[in-house]
Design an enzyme around this catalytic site. Sequence first.
Site: not given
Ligand code: DX5
Ligand code: ZN
Length: 230
Positions: A177, A34, A9, A139, A70, A36, A38, A68
């Site tokens: 994840d 990956h 990630s 998750m 969000m 992310d 947000m 991903h």
């Molecule tokens: C959280 C993200 C994850 C996050 C994982 O909302 O979707 O992908 O970056 O990070 P770690 O591996 O540090 O839990």
């Molecule tokens: Zn993620």
Amino acid sequence: MSKNLIAPSILAANFARLGEEVDNILASGADIVHFDVMDNHYVPNLTIGPLVCEALRKHGVSAPVDVHLMVKPVDRIIPDFAKAGATYITFHPESSEHIDRTLQLIRNEGCKSGLVFNPATPLSYLEYVMDKVDMILLMSVNPGFGGQQFIPATLNKLRQVRRMIDESGQEIRLEIDGGVKVDNIRKIKEAGADTFVAGSALFGAAREDDPNRYDSIIQAMRDELAKADR
Ligand code: DX5
Ligand code: ZN
């Protein structure tokens, strides 16, 4: 059984040197990136969008990019990510009014589609769409931040989804994840996952002055995966 994929990630990478970070982690043996996204609305944090995905492609990243989402609403931004070079696009069922339509939109844009389940989100959302997902992402933390603790109840949920996938006969990846580390990845694999997101365990753990810094952690994860009994 499908190949184990390690999916760093980039949330935990150094954003001031993102291209180099992604090059290094892929050279160290990671499989997919990956990504992310947000929006400070669906989750209480704000990260990166299609421009950054496109910049990584222009930089020369050819590995699959696992976006991903969000964000809410979700449909408007999907074509932008497809154009920016996304391989997978996954979203949370709570963020779409019309889940089937959103899944179709992702595939129509030429990407692989997936649904993401928060720790308390029921799996019933899968019931009528098993033929429309290429990835199911569980998750193991509440979304929004890296560096949280793995929620152990996710292991049972993984077992449930693994059964659903096997019974469906479809080719669907099962991704985990949140809080994935060298010391729990084996249990996660044994519960049925085949795609492993890790942020802080990879980018956070290593010294910046060591050019091979990611190799040993990725190798340690692979060694643990090789010990798994399924
Ligand atoms: C959280 C993200 C994850 C996050 C994982 O909302 O979707 O992908 O970056 O990070 P770690 O591996 O540090 O839990
Ligand atoms: Zn993620």
